[in-house]
Design a protein around this motif. Structure first.
Motif, short mmCIF file in Angstrom:
data_model
loop_
_atom_site.label_atom_id
_atom_site.label_comp_id
_atom_site.label_asym_id
_atom_site.label_seq_id
_atom_site.Cartn_x
_atom_site.Cartn_y
_atom_site.Cartn_z
N LYS A 134 0.82 -1.20 0.00
CA LYS A 134 0.00 0.00 0.00
C LYS A 134 0.86 1.25 0.00
CE LYS A 134 -3.98 2.13 2.24
NZ LYS A 134 -5.01 1.99 3.28
N SER A 135 1.92 1.27 0.80
CA SER A 135 2.79 2.44 0.82
C SER A 135 3.57 2.58 -0.48
CB SER A 135 3.73 2.40 2.02
OG SER A 135 4.68 1.37 1.89
N LEU A 136 3.88 1.46 -1.13
CA LEU A 136 4.52 1.52 -2.44
C LEU A 136 3.62 2.23 -3.45
CD1 LEU A 136 6.13 -2.01 -2.96
CD2 LEU A 136 7.32 0.16 -2.61
N VAL A 137 2.36 1.84 -3.48
CA VAL A 137 1.41 2.47 -4.41
C VAL A 137 1.32 3.96 -4.13
CG1 VAL A 137 -1.02 2.57 -5.08
CG2 VAL A 137 0.09 0.35 -4.80
N THR A 138 1.22 4.31 -2.85
CA THR A 138 1.13 5.73 -2.48
C THR A 138 2.36 6.50 -2.95
OG1 THR A 138 -0.18 5.13 -0.53
CG2 THR A 138 0.84 7.31 -0.53
N SER A 139 3.53 5.88 -2.87
CA SER A 139 4.76 6.56 -3.27
C SER A 139 4.91 6.65 -4.79
CB SER A 139 5.97 5.81 -2.70
OG SER A 139 5.95 5.78 -1.29
N LEU A 140 4.38 5.66 -5.51
CA LEU A 140 4.59 5.60 -6.96
C LEU A 140 3.60 6.43 -7.76
CD1 LEU A 140 5.46 1.81 -7.21
CD2 LEU A 140 7.00 3.69 -7.80
#
Length: 487
Positions: free
Chosen positions: A304-310
């Motif tokens: 989830k944090s990856l998606v938010t960052s990307l």
């Protein structure tokens, strides 16, 4: 490339922040991309899959799903024209039939446009097969490491990173957080060149393989210690995938981290990307990769944090993937041969002229079955049926041609793709498109790489009103014809 080294030298030791509380644009349903137009998971018979793959023909072996021997992936086509990828396991794999079925059914419940979804399986005797959506535009490894026409653009690499992160986020939300051996071969491209994650890596590993490749340089440190895959292990593998996207090479994580610590970023970045990205964007993507590659699993991000960052990094979001990749999206932009054009127009007269002129020369490499009776009087009778059909076909008496070819086929002493192709066109001439489609498919079973079989299927599908399927089949025929002429 203008990257600011001072920004890149400090984030290797940055620990993972908590997932952002800010909402990502779009609803949860939009972001998760759940799809409802796929058929429900089903169990296939081995005979159905044998027919779909033309008897598991060597010509139908594909590498799109990154599988290596002894597990082989074949492309195939079901009776309803849906294209499929069929993974056939080594006979020693999955000895427990119940475990295989339970695992396949669990993965088969997932339905998402970021996945190459699992459509079904087969479990008969010692056979263990998985059936997934077929992705026609190859793997990330092909487009990154072995490109022919153009290197992958920066905007497309960012899109790949986001789509795969979204796939992992969706799987995690469905309690399928474990993914085995995530790598550039597991990322596939669909008809529109959108990146998808192969569903095969979601299956718990069978007896005949390991969760990671034998190259220890790319294996999560904790897996080397315990032999177990964890959600954090998947994040480590995602980090290696980001390195692939950044460098255009399969670069070992330890080497990449050394380059970052030494502020030698130019050696890490793909030189083909010159001028396509800002230093801030490069800094951020390398920072995300470094977080994923932390030695301690608890310091790695979650999907989830990856998606938010990307999401904020995405570029050219209105440009379709096939344009970024330089891949034609449909048959209209693919040059067709005269036969292909005739089938697209359903110009049956032109098709007849081409097939009549071709004769039987394409039968030379076809699978031909002969029996002892061929050398008896029955053989002469069989050839008379063929002569009857050929004469009627030449003179455009298509009802008589159907009769002659049917008698030849029913004797069963010889398999000829040309006979089926000629009867297929004869059926079309007699306004029997379903029968024409069946014959064209049978011609492809006999000779899987024969482009004329695909073209005739397309013509029959157009008459049947199945335009989308027809365009896909025309594209397949065009590719087969191109390959044939290149030999």
């Amino acid at each position: 490339m203008g990257c600011e080294v001072s920004k890149l030298s400090t984030f290797c030791c940055v620990s993972e922040p908590e997932a952002s509380n800010h909402e990502v644009p779009g609803s949860d349903d939009d972001r998760r991309g759940e799809v409802s137009d796929l058929p429900r998971f089903r169990e296939f018979s081995i005979e159905t899959l044998r027919i779909a793959t033309s008897g598991f023909a060597v010509e139908n072996i594909v590498s799109e799903h990154g599988e290596k021997a002894p597990n082989v992936v074949y492309k195939g086509k079901l009776e309803n024209q849906r294209r499929i990828a069929v993974k056939r396991f080594n006979r020693r794999a999955w000895p427990d039939a119940r475990q295989f079925l339970e695992e396949a059914k669990a993965v088969g419940q997932l339905r998402n446009n970021r996945l190459a979804n699992l459509l079904g399986c087969c479990c008969e005797g010692e056979e263990r097969l998985l059936v997934a959506e077929f992705m026609p535009n190859e793997t990330l490894a092909k487009h990154l490491f072995h490109w022919e026409s153009q290197p992958m653009k920066w905007a497309m690499r960012l899109r790949v990173a986001l789509h795969i992160a979204q796939a992992l986020e969706y799987c995690t939300s469905k309690e399928r957080a474990l993914y085995h051996d995530l790598n550039a071969y597991r990322v596939l491209f669909d008809d529109e060149a959108n990146p998808r994650l192969s569903c095969f890596g979601l299956m718990k590993n069978s007896r005949d393989g390991k969760s990671y490749s034998t190259n220890l340089a790319f294996t999560p440190p904790e897996y080397l210690r315990t032999g177990r895959v964890t959600p954090e292990s998947v994040m480590y593998s995602f980090g290696t995938l980001l390195l692939d996207l950044l460098s255009g090479k399969h670069i070992p994580p330890s080497h990449a981290l050394d380059l970052i610590r030494d502020r030698n970023i130019q050696m890490l970045m793909d030189s083909c990307l010159e001028g396509q990205f800002s230093s801030d964007d490069a800094t951020e993507l390398i920072r995300i990769a470094s977080r994923c590659l932390q030695y301690e699993p608890r310091e790695r991000p979650n999907p989830k944090s990856l998606v938010t960052s990307l999401i904020p990094l995405q570029k050219d979001i209105e440009t379709p993937s096939h344009q970024l990749m330089g891949i034609p999206s449909n048959v209209a932009s693919t040059p067709l041969s005269p036969l292909g054009e005739a089938c697209l127009r359903t110009d049956l007269t032109a098709i007849h002229e081409i097939i009549e002129k071709l004769g039987y020369k394409d039968d030379d490499g076809a699978a031909t079955e002969l029996s002892f009776q061929m050398w008896t009087n029955q053989m002469q009778e069989t050839l008379n049926f063929k002569k009857k059909g050929d004469a009627a076909f030449r003179h455009k008496d298509f009802a008589t041609a159907i009769d002659g070819y049917t008698q030849f086929i029913e004797v069963g002493t010889m398999l000829s793709p040309t006979i089926y192709a000629r009867r297929s066109l004869s059926y079309l001439m007699n306004e029997m498109p379903q029968e024409a489609l069946n014959d064209a498919m049978q011609a492809q079973v006999i000779s899987p790489a024969w482009h004329i079989a695909s073209y005739l299927q397309a013509a029959a599908l157009i008459v049947l009103g199945q335009e989308n399927e027809a365009h896909t089949t025309l594209k397949e025929g065009s590719m087969l014809e191109t390959k044939r002429h290149a030999l």
